[in-house]
Design a protein around this motif. Structure first.
Motif, PDB file in Angstrom:
ATOM      1  N   THR A  84       0.820  -1.208   0.000  1.00 34.32           N
ATOM      2  CA  THR A  84       0.000   0.000   0.000  1.00 34.32           C
ATOM      3  C   THR A  84       0.858   1.263   0.000  1.00 34.32           C
ATOM      4  OG1 THR A  84      -1.805  -1.132   1.117  1.00 34.32           O
ATOM      5  CG2 THR A  84      -1.784   1.258   1.254  1.00 34.32           C
ATOM      6  N   PHE A  85       1.886   1.318   0.849  1.00 30.15           N
ATOM      7  CA  PHE A  85       2.708   2.528   0.901  1.00 30.15           C
ATOM      8  C   PHE A  85       3.486   2.719  -0.399  1.00 30.15           C
ATOM      9  CE2 PHE A  85       6.130  -0.341   1.963  1.00 30.15           C
ATOM     10  CZ  PHE A  85       7.277   0.309   1.549  1.00 30.15           C
ATOM     11  N   ILE A  86       3.850   1.622  -1.068  1.00 35.09           N
ATOM     12  CA  ILE A  86       4.566   1.724  -2.350  1.00 35.09           C
ATOM     13  C   ILE A  86       3.672   2.397  -3.375  1.00 35.09           C
ATOM     14  CG2 ILE A  86       5.635   0.441  -4.236  1.00 35.09           C
ATOM     15  CD1 ILE A  86       6.234  -1.794  -2.153  1.00 35.09           C
ATOM     16  N   SER A  87       2.436   1.935  -3.481  1.00 36.62           N
ATOM     17  CA  SER A  87       1.499   2.506  -4.432  1.00 36.62           C
ATOM     18  C   SER A  87       1.233   3.976  -4.126  1.00 36.62           C
ATOM     19  CB  SER A  87       0.189   1.715  -4.430  1.00 36.62           C
ATOM     20  OG  SER A  87      -0.718   2.254  -5.367  1.00 36.62           O
ATOM     21  N   GLN A  88       1.029   4.300  -2.859  1.00 41.61           N
ATOM     22  CA  GLN A  88       0.756   5.681  -2.476  1.00 41.61           C
ATOM     23  C   GLN A  88       1.931   6.595  -2.810  1.00 41.61           C
ATOM     24  OE1 GLN A  88      -0.171   5.128   1.657  1.00 41.61           O
ATOM     25  NE2 GLN A  88      -2.361   4.891   1.275  1.00 41.61           N
ATOM     26  N   GLU A  89       3.154   6.148  -2.526  1.00 42.22           N
ATOM     27  CA  GLU A  89       4.335   6.976  -2.777  1.00 42.22           C
ATOM     28  C   GLU A  89       4.704   7.061  -4.252  1.00 42.22           C
ATOM     29  OE1 GLU A  89       7.559   5.692  -0.301  1.00 42.22           O
ATOM     30  OE2 GLU A  89       6.542   6.274   1.541  1.00 42.22           O
ATOM     31  N   SER A  90       4.225   6.125  -5.058  1.00 42.86           N
ATOM     32  CA  SER A  90       4.570   6.128  -6.483  1.00 42.86           C
ATOM     33  C   SER A  90       3.466   6.727  -7.351  1.00 42.86           C
ATOM     34  CB  SER A  90       4.885   4.707  -6.949  1.00 42.86           C
ATOM     35  OG  SER A  90       3.722   3.904  -6.903  1.00 42.86           O
ATOM     36  N   GLY A  91       2.543   7.448  -6.745  1.00 41.82           N
ATOM     37  CA  GLY A  91       1.488   8.091  -7.521  1.00 41.82           C
ATOM     38  C   GLY A  91       0.351   7.158  -7.860  1.00 41.82           C
ATOM     39  N   SER A  92       0.001   6.271  -6.948  1.00 41.31           N
ATOM     40  CA  SER A  92      -1.113   5.306  -7.110  1.00 41.31           C
ATOM     41  C   SER A  92      -0.906   4.334  -8.264  1.00 41.31           C
ATOM     42  CB  SER A  92      -2.443   6.043  -7.281  1.00 41.31           C
ATOM     43  OG  SER A  92      -2.766   6.719  -6.101  1.00 41.31           O
ATOM     44  N   ARG A  93       0.337   3.949  -8.477  1.00 44.28           N
ATOM     45  CA  ARG A  93       0.607   2.928  -9.485  1.00 44.28           C
ATOM     46  C   ARG A  93       0.350   1.548  -8.899  1.00 44.28           C
ATOM     47  NH1 ARG A  93       6.218   4.040 -12.463  1.00 44.28           N
ATOM     48  NH2 ARG A  93       6.819   4.974 -10.508  1.00 44.28           N
ATOM     49  N   PRO A  94      -0.065   0.592  -9.726  1.00 42.02           N
ATOM     50  CA  PRO A  94      -0.240  -0.780  -9.243  1.00 42.02           C
ATOM     51  C   PRO A  94       1.115  -1.391  -8.853  1.00 42.02           C
ATOM     52  CG  PRO A  94      -1.093  -0.532 -11.485  1.00 42.02           C
ATOM     53  CD  PRO A  94      -0.448   0.747 -11.110  1.00 42.02           C
ATOM     54  N   VAL A  95       1.054  -2.360  -7.959  1.00 41.86           N
ATOM     55  CA  VAL A  95       2.261  -3.043  -7.480  1.00 41.86           C
ATOM     56  C   VAL A  95       2.112  -4.531  -7.760  1.00 41.86           C
ATOM     57  CG1 VAL A  95       3.664  -3.587  -5.456  1.00 41.86           C
ATOM     58  CG2 VAL A  95       2.627  -1.326  -5.663  1.00 41.86           C
ATOM     59  N   LEU A  96       3.144  -5.115  -8.326  1.00 39.69           N
ATOM     60  CA  LEU A  96       3.219  -6.552  -8.511  1.00 39.69           C
ATOM     61  C   LEU A  96       4.223  -7.051  -7.488  1.00 39.69           C
ATOM     62  CD1 LEU A  96       2.148  -8.819 -10.284  1.00 39.69           C
ATOM     63  CD2 LEU A  96       4.050  -8.434 -11.826  1.00 39.69           C
ATOM     64  N   LEU A  97       3.762  -7.903  -6.561  1.00 42.34           N
ATOM     65  CA  LEU A  97       4.573  -8.316  -5.418  1.00 42.34           C
ATOM     66  C   LEU A  97       4.782  -9.819  -5.422  1.00 42.34           C
ATOM     67  CD1 LEU A  97       5.858  -7.499  -2.636  1.00 42.34           C
ATOM     68  CD2 LEU A  97       3.597  -7.852  -1.646  1.00 42.34           C
ATOM     69  N   GLY A  98       6.044 -10.229  -5.371  1.00 40.73           N
ATOM     70  CA  GLY A  98       6.393 -11.639  -5.226  1.00 40.73           C
ATOM     71  C   GLY A  98       6.785 -11.891  -3.780  1.00 40.73           C
ATOM     72  N   LEU A  99       6.091 -12.807  -3.106  1.00 36.76           N
ATOM     73  CA  LEU A  99       6.353 -13.101  -1.694  1.00 36.76           C
ATOM     74  C   LEU A  99       6.724 -14.566  -1.508  1.00 36.76           C
ATOM     75  CD1 LEU A  99       3.499 -11.400   0.386  1.00 36.76           C
ATOM     76  CD2 LEU A  99       5.887 -10.737   0.265  1.00 36.76           C
ATOM     77  N   ALA A 100       7.845 -14.810  -0.862  1.00 35.64           N
ATOM     78  CA  ALA A 100       8.251 -16.164  -0.471  1.00 35.64           C
ATOM     79  C   ALA A 100       8.857 -16.051   0.924  1.00 35.64           C
ATOM     80  CB  ALA A 100       9.258 -16.734  -1.467  1.00 35.64           C
ATOM     81  N   LEU A 101       7.994 -16.162   1.938  1.00 35.38           N
ATOM     82  CA  LEU A 101       8.408 -15.891   3.307  1.00 35.38           C
ATOM     83  C   LEU A 101       8.346 -17.117   4.197  1.00 35.38           C
ATOM     84  CD1 LEU A 101       6.499 -12.531   3.858  1.00 35.38           C
ATOM     85  CD2 LEU A 101       8.831 -12.860   3.022  1.00 35.38           C
ATOM     86  N   LYS A 102       9.375 -17.273   5.029  1.00 36.40           N
ATOM     87  CA  LYS A 102       9.367 -18.291   6.079  1.00 36.40           C
ATOM     88  C   LYS A 102       8.738 -17.717   7.341  1.00 36.40           C
ATOM     89  CE  LYS A 102      13.697 -20.410   4.565  1.00 36.40           C
ATOM     90  NZ  LYS A 102      15.082 -20.703   4.913  1.00 36.40           N
ATOM     91  N   ASP A 103       9.002 -16.436   7.607  1.00 35.48           N
ATOM     92  CA  ASP A 103       8.543 -15.762   8.820  1.00 35.48           C
ATOM     93  C   ASP A 103       7.577 -14.651   8.433  1.00 35.48           C
ATOM     94  OD1 ASP A 103       8.176 -14.544  11.258  1.00 35.48           O
ATOM     95  OD2 ASP A 103      10.251 -13.868  11.479  1.00 35.48           O
ATOM     96  N   GLY A 104       6.289 -14.839   8.686  1.00 34.94           N
ATOM     97  CA  GLY A 104       5.278 -13.850   8.343  1.00 34.94           C
ATOM     98  C   GLY A 104       4.727 -13.115   9.548  1.00 34.94           C
ATOM     99  N   SER A 105       5.493 -13.049  10.636  1.00 30.77           N
ATOM    100  CA  SER A 105       5.019 -12.350  11.832  1.00 30.77           C
ATOM    101  C   SER A 105       4.949 -10.847  11.570  1.00 30.77           C
ATOM    102  CB  SER A 105       5.942 -12.630  13.022  1.00 30.77           C
ATOM    103  OG  SER A 105       7.209 -12.039  12.810  1.00 30.77           O
ATOM    104  N   ILE A 106       4.104 -10.143  12.309  1.00 29.92           N
ATOM    105  CA  ILE A 106       3.927  -8.706  12.100  1.00 29.92           C
ATOM    106  C   ILE A 106       5.213  -7.937  12.363  1.00 29.92           C
ATOM    107  CG2 ILE A 106       3.025  -8.217  14.409  1.00 29.92           C
ATOM    108  CD1 ILE A 106       1.873  -6.598  11.097  1.00 29.92           C
ATOM    109  N   GLU A 107       6.016  -8.384  13.328  1.00 34.82           N
ATOM    110  CA  GLU A 107       7.291  -7.722  13.600  1.00 34.82           C
ATOM    111  C   GLU A 107       8.223  -7.846  12.392  1.00 34.82           C
ATOM    112  OE1 GLU A 107       6.164 -10.262  15.699  1.00 34.82           O
ATOM    113  OE2 GLU A 107       5.227  -8.958  17.159  1.00 34.82           O
ATOM    114  N   SER A 108       8.283  -9.044  11.821  1.00 37.40           N
ATOM    115  CA  SER A 108       9.126  -9.269  10.643  1.00 37.40           C
ATOM    116  C   SER A 108       8.611  -8.492   9.440  1.00 37.40           C
ATOM    117  CB  SER A 108       9.180 -10.759  10.307  1.00 37.40           C
ATOM    118  OG  SER A 108       9.823 -11.459  11.345  1.00 37.40           O
ATOM    119  N   ILE A 109       7.294  -8.464   9.263  1.00 41.50           N
ATOM    120  CA  ILE A 109       6.704  -7.740   8.134  1.00 41.50           C
ATOM    121  C   ILE A 109       7.048  -6.255   8.221  1.00 41.50           C
ATOM    122  CG2 ILE A 109       4.519  -7.025   7.070  1.00 41.50           C
ATOM    123  CD1 ILE A 109       5.237  -9.908   6.421  1.00 41.50           C
ATOM    124  N   ASN A 110       7.013  -5.677   9.434  1.00 43.86           N
ATOM    125  CA  ASN A 110       7.359  -4.263   9.594  1.00 43.86           C
ATOM    126  C   ASN A 110       8.830  -4.008   9.269  1.00 43.86           C
ATOM    127  OD1 ASN A 110       4.797  -3.295  10.258  1.00 43.86           O
ATOM    128  ND2 ASN A 110       5.067  -3.818  12.410  1.00 43.86           N
TER     129      ASN A 110
END
Length: 122
Positions: A84-110
């Motif tokens: 969301t912050f990427i899209s907002q900072e880039s002028g509302s452009r769409p984002v294509l995101l590739g995710l491959a995570l072992k640790d999806g905790s909120i602390e790690s995500i931040n």
């Protein structure tokens, strides 16, 4: 004078909770492509687009769609939080995101969000 590259890209790596995490951010003319991986693979590919149907422009809404990989609720939550912050900072452009995570905790995500900010190309 050196010509500017057509496609801007940056990458970084950081250990998050003992897990090596890599990010690559690439700017294309119509979208931002971000790969965030702890496996060395693209993983689940998610499209996050600003929703133009909302009447209140102060709180933009985003639609996420899994293009490749497991379509799970947690995937959408992580993707929207990270992109969301990427899209907002880039002028509302769409984002294509590739995710491959072992640790999806909120602390790690931040922490991953800050890692993405360090590779800002938009």
């Amino acid at each position: 004078m050196n010509p500017q590259p057509l496609i801007k890209s940056k990458q970084a790596e950081k250990s998050i909770n003992g897990v090596s995490t890599q990010v690559v951010c690439t700017e294309f003319s119509n979208y931002i492509f971000v790969v965030l991986t702890q496996y060395g693979k693209i993983g689940t590919l998610i499209s996050i687009t600003p929703d133009s149907k909302t009447g209140d422009i102060t709180t933009p809404m985003y639609t996420s769609k899994v293009l490749l990989g497991k379509d799970e609720a947690l995937t959408h939550v992580c993707a929207k939080h990270l992109a969301t912050f990427i899209s907002q900072e880039s002028g509302s452009r769409p984002v294509l995101l590739g995710l491959a995570l072992k640790d999806g905790s909120i602390e790690s995500i931040n922490i991953m969000k800050e890692l993405i900010k360090s590779c800002q190309v938009w």
